[in-house]
Write a protein that holds these residues in place. Structure first.
Motif, mmCIF file in Angstrom:
data_model
loop_
_atom_site.group_PDB
_atom_site.id
_atom_site.type_symbol
_atom_site.label_atom_id
_atom_site.label_comp_id
_atom_site.label_asym_id
_atom_site.label_seq_id
_atom_site.Cartn_x
_atom_site.Cartn_y
_atom_site.Cartn_z
ATOM 1 N N ASP A 95 0.814 -1.217 0.000
ATOM 2 C CA ASP A 95 0.000 0.000 0.000
ATOM 3 C C ASP A 95 0.852 1.274 0.000
ATOM 4 N N ASN B 106 2.033 4.706 -0.991
ATOM 5 C CA ASN B 106 1.449 5.859 -1.703
ATOM 6 C C ASN B 106 0.039 5.577 -2.210
ATOM 7 N N ASN B 107 -0.668 4.733 -1.487
ATOM 8 C CA ASN B 107 -2.049 4.410 -1.877
ATOM 9 C C ASN B 107 -2.899 4.367 -0.616
ATOM 10 N N LYS B 108 -3.626 5.452 -0.373
ATOM 11 C CA LYS B 108 -4.424 5.552 0.847
ATOM 12 C C LYS B 108 -5.606 4.584 0.845
#
Length: 272
Positions: free
Chosen positions: A120, A122-124
C-alpha cells in the motif's frame, strides 16, 4: 462462520472488566440524555430530529469510543518487536518482543495478531483496505502481567498462519485487563472433551456361585465348628493331667518327709 462469531463474542465479553463497563454505562447515559432532549423538543421538528440523529450516532459510535479509551487512556503500550518470522515446518508465525505499559490500569492479557497485507505504498485506499480487510489474519491471546510503568518480554507462535513467501505482514499487539471469561470457556470445553475421550473402566461382574462351591463352603464351616470343641476338650484334658501330676508330686514329697522323720526317731531311740 458460526464458530468464528462465537469466538468473537466470547473474546469481546472477556474484554469487559469494571472499567470498560463503566465506559459503556457512560455512553448509554449520554444516549439517554440526548434522546430525552429530542422527546422534549418534539414541537420543533428540525431540532428534535437532530437530537434523535445524535442519539443514534452515540449508540453506533460506542465500540469506537470504547476502543479509543482502552488504547489511548486505560491501556496505552509501547511494543518493540525483536524477532518475527514465519515457521518453516508448521503453520504458524513466531513473534518475540517486549511491552512497556504506559496506561493507568494493570494489564493481565494481550492479543497478538499477524495480518498479511497488500503493498500500500502511496495508496491511501489500500491502506484503509488493509486495515479493514487484510488478505489473511491470524491471532492468539497470551496471559502476561504488566504493572503500570513496567515492561515485560514475550515470545509466542501465532497459529494457523498460511501465507506464502514473499509476503507483507503487520503485527498488532493489544493489551487489556481481562476477566478471563474466554479461558474459563476453553477450560470447560477441554474438560468436556476429556470426559468424552476418557475410556470407562469396566467394572467386574459378580457371578452367582455354583451349588458345588456353596456345599464345599458349608462343609468347611461345619468342620471348623466341629474342630473348635475338640480343641477345647483337648485343652481341658491337658489341664487335668497337669493338676493330677502336681498332686502326685506333692503326695510323694509328703511321704518322703514322713519317712525321714521316722528314721530320725529310730536313730534317737537306739542311741539312748
Amino acid at each position: 462462520m458460526v464458530e468464528k462469531l462465537k469466538t468473537l463474542l466470547i473474546q469481546m465479553v472477556s474484554y469487559l472488566s469494571i472499567y470498560e463497563i463503566a465506559v459503556l454505562l457512560g455512553i448509554f447515559f449520554v444516549f439517554i440524555m440526548i434522546f430525552t432532549l429530542g422527546l422534549l423538543l418534539r414541537g420543533r421538528r428540525f431540532i428534535a430530529s437532530f437530537f434523535f440523529f445524535l442519539s443514534i450516532l452515540v449508540i453506533f459510535s460506542a465500540p469506537i469510543v470504547l476502543q479509543f479509551v482502552m488504547q489511548r487512556v486505560l491501556y496505552p503500550i509501547d511494543v518493540g518487536i525483536t524477532s518475527a518470522h514465519a515457521m518453516q515446518y508448521t503453520k504458524g508465525f513466531f513473534v518475540a518482543g517486549h511491552i512497556t505499559h504506559k496506561g493507568k490500569i494493570a494489564i493481565n492479557e494481550c492479543h497478538i495478531a499477524v495480518n498479511e497485507v497488500r503493498d500500500d505504498k502511496n495508496n491511501k485506499v489500500l491502506q484503509v483496505l488493509n486495515t479493514i480487510m487484510p488478505k489473511s489474519s491470524s491471532g492468539t491471546t497470551i496471559s502476561i502481567d504488566i504493572g503500570v510503568g513496567q515492561s515485560n518480554d514475550f515470545a509466542v507462535i501465532v497459529p494457523h498462519f498460511e501465507a506464502k513467501e514473499p509476503f507483507l505482514y503487520r503485527i498488532y499487539v493489544d493489551c487489556y485487563f481481562s476477566n478471563k471469561f474466554a479461558q474459563k470457556m476453553q477450560k470447560n470445553n477441554h474438560k468436556q472433551d476429556i470426559d468424552i475421550l476418557k475410556p470407562q473402566i469396566p467394572q467386574p461382574e459378580v457371578l452367582p456361585q455354583a451349588p458345588k462351591q456353596e456345599e464345599q463352603e458349608k462343609e468347611s464351616e461345619q468342620e471348623e465348628h466341629i474342630t473348635e470343641p475338640i480343641q477345647d476338650l483337648s485343652q481341658e484334658t491337658q489341664e487335668r493331667r497337669e493338676e493330677q501330676n502336681s498332686q502326685h508330686n506333692i503326695a510323694d514329697e509328703s511321704s518322703e518327709t514322713s519317712e525321714d522323720k521316722n528314721l530320725n526317731e529310730e536313730a534317737q531311740v537306739q542311741g539312748a
